[in-house]
Design a protein around this motif. Structure first.
Motif, mmCIF file in Angstrom:
data_model
loop_
_atom_site.group_PDB
_atom_site.id
_atom_site.type_symbol
_atom_site.label_atom_id
_atom_site.label_comp_id
_atom_site.label_asym_id
_atom_site.label_seq_id
_atom_site.Cartn_x
_atom_site.Cartn_y
_atom_site.Cartn_z
ATOM 1 N N TYR A 1 8.282 -1.172 5.919
ATOM 2 C CA TYR A 1 8.890 -1.445 7.227
ATOM 3 C C TYR A 1 10.402 -1.242 7.133
ATOM 4 C CZ TYR A 1 10.975 -3.877 11.133
ATOM 5 O OH TYR A 1 11.746 -4.164 12.228
ATOM 6 N N ASP B 1 2.197 -2.760 3.865
ATOM 7 C CA ASP B 1 2.853 -1.661 4.553
ATOM 8 C C ASP B 1 4.365 -1.742 4.391
ATOM 9 O OD1 ASP B 1 0.632 -0.257 5.920
ATOM 10 O OD2 ASP B 1 0.344 -2.200 6.881
ATOM 11 N N ASP C 1 0.043 4.776 4.563
ATOM 12 C CA ASP C 1 -0.923 3.680 4.591
ATOM 13 C C ASP C 1 -1.479 3.459 3.184
ATOM 14 O OD1 ASP C 1 -2.905 1.852 6.047
ATOM 15 O OD2 ASP C 1 -4.230 3.216 4.948
ATOM 16 N N GLY D 1 6.461 -0.294 0.942
ATOM 17 C CA GLY D 1 5.089 -0.770 0.886
ATOM 18 C C GLY D 1 4.544 -0.637 -0.520
#
Length: 446
Positions: free
Chosen positions: A356, A354, A325, A192
């Protein structure tokens, strides 16, 4: 009967004579150049290939394009690509015009050939191959955005609007290719990013530099926050970092043994400032970072003006891992500045994506790995939990609930975002053959 890899390789190489026209359009999203022309070009390309439907989503900024093809099995693969490219600057460092594709020494040079137009060219050449050799083995869908190089600010909205069209069994992302050890990479995720600006003001005006013994300097005040120590000393920064699974950790360990950081460093001509890192591959895959992207303070014009700057600004980013975040991370940084006695340094959040990761033990990842081993050879395939860069994978997973995997056509010296961006034509052909075989075998799975 398995597809003839050599036949595919020859076919897609011959296709370069026409598909390189895609590289001639300067679709620079940061400058708003060539966007309409590229969208029209892609729409015409999909229609020429016989797509069942071609839909343009243009309610935000740069349009996104969806296209679909019906195959010979109910299996469905969704491809993600982007059509925008980075600015070609500095132009004087290019050995040929960045928007006039040029072949030299078995390499194809052009802005966007690696990131990411070359991958779409490969994929559509494979579509044409199957169309002319008995039909597509499975249903194929394409979703192509035009804002990736400016952080994909509207991708979640576009993907949400297109959600009913995106159903699939697997997603093949952009990115990948061969690493510095010449291993073909299967990338199961992305880091991210949090991009933000820092600003500090220490006085109402600049001052004469002779007063430096007792006047604070905005530039010096800003810089000490970001020391050379790679460990980020910010409360709660690492709190929610998700650990790798034992299988993924073992894959990273295996790749660490053959990772040649010097090859990557030398590709950028780095002479000073090389970091000594015990496990560089593990670090770039699994550790969050903080980086100064740009720094400005005081007088920066020609000649000499000896002043103490009253104001300094910096643009920064944090590369993040699953569990972090972006906006929350910038909040932690701001809180730490206050705690450390720098309440006057203000952070402004710019954009975020974000992280993943797909499970490396997912059947689709394992199938992809097996086929890659057959084509590239034993010990020539690298399973990567996530790429070091960012990308909007998570919104697509939330919509499709399907495994995502990035594969591509570049190699370690492709220099994306830099002058003389290139790919090796042999890699392009080999990756196209791999994709054809993967689609064929995936279509036959129960």
């Amino acid at each position: 009967m398995k597809v003839d890899i050599n036949d595919v390789k020859k076919f897609v190489t011959d296709e370069l004579n026409t598909s390189t026209k895609y590289l001639e359009i300067p679709s620079v999203s940061a400058q708003g150049r060539g966007i309409k022309e590229t969208v029209k070009y892609l729409i015409d390309w999909f229609k020429d290939l016989g797509a069942d439907q071609v839909i343009t989503f243009d309610q935000y900024k740069n349009p996104a394009i969806f296209a679909s093809f019906t195959g010979n099995s109910p299996k469905t693969v969704l491809f993600y690509n982007h059509y925008d490219v980075q600015p070609p600057d500095p132009l004087d460092e290019w050995e040929s015009d960045p928007f006039k594709p040029t072949i030299r020494d078995g390499k194809l040079y052009a802005r966007g050939i690696c990131d990411d137009k070359g991958e779409l060219m490969s994929r559509l050449a494979v579509v044409r191959y199957f169309k002319e050799h008995g039909g597509l083995p499975c249903n194929l869908k394409f979703f192509i955005e035009g804002e990736e190089e400016i952080g994909s600010p509207n991708i979640e909205k576009y993907a949400s609007d297109a959600a009913k069209y995106l159903t699939c069994d697997a997603v093949i992302w952009e990115g990948g290719g061969k690493n510095e050890a010449e291993k073909f990479q299967i990338i199961a995720g992305t880091k991210g990013i949090a991009s933000f600006e820092a600003k500090v003001t220490t006085a109402e005006s600049d001052a004469h530099s002779s007063l430096a013994p007792y006047l604070d300097n905005a530039a010096w005040r800003l810089v000490p926050l970001y020391g050379a120590n790679r460990n980020i000393k910010v409360d709660h920064f690492y709190d929610n970092v998700q650990a790798l699974s034992p299988y993924a950790a073992e894959q990273v360990k295996q790749q660490e043994a053959s990772f040649d950081a010097a090859t990557v460093i030398n590709a950028f001509g780095v002479t000073q400032g090389k970091l000594s890192v015990n496990n560089p591959f593990s670090a770039v895959m699994t550790e969050p970072t903080i980086t100064i992207n740009g720094l400005s303070a005081g007088y920066e014009g020609t000649g000499v003006k000896t002043v103490i700057p009253r104001q300094a600004t910096a643009k920064l980013d944090c590369r993040l891992v699953p569990g972090q975040d972006p906006e929350t991370i910038v909040g932690y940084l701001q809180d730490q500045l206050v705690k450390n006695g720098f309440p006057d340094i203000k952070l402004h959040f710019l954009l975020g994506e974000d992280a993943y990761r797909t499970d490396l033990e997912d059947p689709f990842i394992q199938l992809s790995s097996r086929i890659a081993t057959e084509i590239y050879g034993p010990d020539k395939v690298a399973l990567i939990p996530n790429q070091p860069g960012g990308g909007p994978m998570l919104p697509f997973f939330k919509i499709t609930q399907a495994p995502l995997m990035g594969i591509g056509v570049h190699y370690a010296a492709s220099t994306p975002h830099a002058p003389n961006e290139n790919i090796r034509i042999s890699d392009y052909a080999q990756a196209s053959g791999y994709l054809a075989r993967l689609l064929e075998e995936f279509s036959q799975q129960a």
